[in-house]
Design a protein around this motif. Structure first.
Motif, PDB file in Angstrom:
ATOM      1  N   ALA A   1       0.827  -1.208   0.000  1.00 33.16           N
ATOM      2  CA  ALA A   1       0.000   0.000   0.000  1.00 33.16           C
ATOM      3  C   ALA A   1       0.863   1.260   0.000  1.00 33.16           C
ATOM      4  CB  ALA A   1      -0.946  -0.006   1.195  1.00 33.16           C
ATOM      5  N   ASN A   2       1.966   1.235   0.756  1.00 32.94           N
ATOM      6  CA  ASN A   2       2.877   2.381   0.742  1.00 32.94           C
ATOM      7  C   ASN A   2       3.489   2.573  -0.641  1.00 32.94           C
ATOM      8  OD1 ASN A   2       3.411   3.809   3.447  1.00 32.94           O
ATOM      9  ND2 ASN A   2       3.234   1.659   4.020  1.00 32.94           N
TER      10      ASN A   2
ATOM     11  N   GLY B   1       9.887   5.347   1.068  1.00 26.63           N
ATOM     12  CA  GLY B   1      10.873   5.050   2.106  1.00 26.63           C
ATOM     13  C   GLY B   1      10.339   4.065   3.133  1.00 26.63           C
ATOM     14  N   ARG B   2       9.067   4.189   3.469  1.00 27.44           N
ATOM     15  CA  ARG B   2       8.439   3.264   4.413  1.00 27.44           C
ATOM     16  C   ARG B   2       8.386   1.856   3.807  1.00 27.44           C
ATOM     17  NH1 ARG B   2       2.863   5.298   6.316  1.00 27.44           N
ATOM     18  NH2 ARG B   2       4.111   7.108   6.867  1.00 27.44           N
ATOM     19  N   ALA B   3       8.057   1.772   2.533  1.00 28.19           N
ATOM     20  CA  ALA B   3       8.037   0.464   1.864  1.00 28.19           C
ATOM     21  C   ALA B   3       9.456  -0.117   1.816  1.00 28.19           C
ATOM     22  CB  ALA B   3       7.464   0.597   0.451  1.00 28.19           C
TER      23      ALA B   3
ATOM     24  N   MET C   1      11.833   0.347   3.968  1.00 27.89           N
ATOM     25  CA  MET C   1      12.176  -0.168   5.302  1.00 27.89           C
ATOM     26  C   MET C   1      11.680  -1.605   5.474  1.00 27.89           C
ATOM     27  SD  MET C   1      11.515   2.855   8.148  1.00 27.89           S
ATOM     28  CE  MET C   1      10.067   1.985   8.617  1.00 27.89           C
ATOM     29  N   VAL C   2      10.465  -1.853   5.053  1.00 24.19           N
ATOM     30  CA  VAL C   2       9.880  -3.183   5.222  1.00 24.19           C
ATOM     31  C   VAL C   2      10.564  -4.191   4.297  1.00 24.19           C
ATOM     32  CG1 VAL C   2       7.765  -4.546   5.020  1.00 24.19           C
ATOM     33  CG2 VAL C   2       7.686  -2.238   5.981  1.00 24.19           C
ATOM     34  N   TRP C   3      10.880  -3.769   3.084  1.00 28.49           N
ATOM     35  CA  TRP C   3      11.476  -4.666   2.101  1.00 28.49           C
ATOM     36  C   TRP C   3      12.999  -4.531   2.033  1.00 28.49           C
ATOM     37  CZ3 TRP C   3       7.330  -3.083  -1.947  1.00 28.49           C
ATOM     38  CH2 TRP C   3       6.211  -3.916  -1.832  1.00 28.49           C
ATOM     39  N   ALA C   4      13.621  -4.025   3.078  1.00 27.30           N
ATOM     40  CA  ALA C   4      15.063  -3.765   3.062  1.00 27.30           C
ATOM     41  C   ALA C   4      15.877  -5.000   2.688  1.00 27.30           C
ATOM     42  CB  ALA C   4      15.514  -3.229   4.419  1.00 27.30           C
TER      43      ALA C   4
ATOM     44  N   SER D   1      11.669  -4.467  -6.851  1.00 30.98           N
ATOM     45  CA  SER D   1      12.289  -3.858  -8.023  1.00 30.98           C
ATOM     46  C   SER D   1      11.469  -2.685  -8.549  1.00 30.98           C
ATOM     47  CB  SER D   1      12.575  -4.879  -9.118  1.00 30.98           C
ATOM     48  OG  SER D   1      11.491  -5.685  -9.390  1.00 30.98           O
ATOM     49  N   VAL D   2      10.137  -2.752  -8.453  1.00 30.67           N
ATOM     50  CA  VAL D   2       9.302  -1.599  -8.813  1.00 30.67           C
ATOM     51  C   VAL D   2       9.622  -0.434  -7.882  1.00 30.67           C
ATOM     52  CG1 VAL D   2       6.926  -0.710  -8.860  1.00 30.67           C
ATOM     53  CG2 VAL D   2       7.436  -2.965  -9.826  1.00 30.67           C
ATOM     54  N   LEU D   3       9.783  -0.745  -6.598  1.00 28.37           N
ATOM     55  CA  LEU D   3      10.146   0.266  -5.606  1.00 28.37           C
ATOM     56  C   LEU D   3      11.491   0.893  -5.939  1.00 28.37           C
ATOM     57  CD1 LEU D   3       9.849   1.729  -2.864  1.00 28.37           C
ATOM     58  CD2 LEU D   3      10.834  -0.317  -1.801  1.00 28.37           C
ATOM     59  N   ALA D   4      12.488   0.066  -6.258  1.00 24.06           N
ATOM     60  CA  ALA D   4      13.818   0.585  -6.596  1.00 24.06           C
ATOM     61  C   ALA D   4      13.746   1.513  -7.811  1.00 24.06           C
ATOM     62  CB  ALA D   4      14.781  -0.571  -6.851  1.00 24.06           C
ATOM     63  N   GLU D   5      12.955   1.148  -8.817  1.00 24.34           N
ATOM     64  CA  GLU D   5      12.796   1.988 -10.013  1.00 24.34           C
ATOM     65  C   GLU D   5      12.142   3.321  -9.660  1.00 24.34           C
ATOM     66  OE1 GLU D   5      10.662  -0.166 -13.032  1.00 24.34           O
ATOM     67  OE2 GLU D   5      12.043  -1.871 -12.896  1.00 24.34           O
TER      68      GLU D   5
END
Length: 134
Positions: A82-83, A104-106, A108-111, A121-125
């Motif tokens: 959701a984040n 950033g919150r996402a 933290m969870v997926w660190a 990988s979507v987050l990293a992009e």
């Protein structure tokens, strides 16, 4: 078939699977309809609401997606999916600081997530896009 065998418990699962198949084919309105049916049967499901919001975001219905995701985050503030999704909505709306906070919150969870993890990988992009355009 569900009615014939009395497997009513599987109705939400069947709706999810149909929604996923429609989404993969790019049939977003149909996917959303199936998810809405599943949400009627499982109104507390943050997963279904997040999936529906992702489809709304993909369809360009950013305000509806945002409303759905804000509701999810009230119940589950560290839900990484959701984040991520609300962060992507904010990127699309050019709300960069709000997007950074949520992404950033996402993160933290997926660190420790493997980079092969689809959403990591979507987050990293998304983070790279934000960093490259600041």
């Amino acid at each position: 078939m569900i009615e014939a065998y009395g497997f009513e418990i599987f109705r939400p699962v069947a709706s999810r699977v149909r929604a996923w198949a429609h989404e993969l084919r790019g049939e977003y309105p149909e996917a959303l309809t199936d998810l809405e049916q599943a949400m009627e049967l499982e109104p507390a499901s943050t997963t279904l609401r997040t999936q529906a919001a992702r489809i709304l975001r993909t369809m360009g219905e950013l305000d509806r997606a945002s409303t759905e995701l804000e509701g999810v985050l009230k119940v589950s503030p560290y839900n990484p999916q959701a984040n991520l999704e609300l962060g992507l909505v904010y990127v699309a709306q050019d709300q960069r600081e709000a997007a950074r906070e949520l992404l950033g919150r996402a993160r933290m969870v997926w660190a420790d997530a493997d980079l092969g993890h689809r959403w990591a990988s979507v987050l990293a992009e998304a983070l790279a896009e934000l960093d490259g355009s600041s």
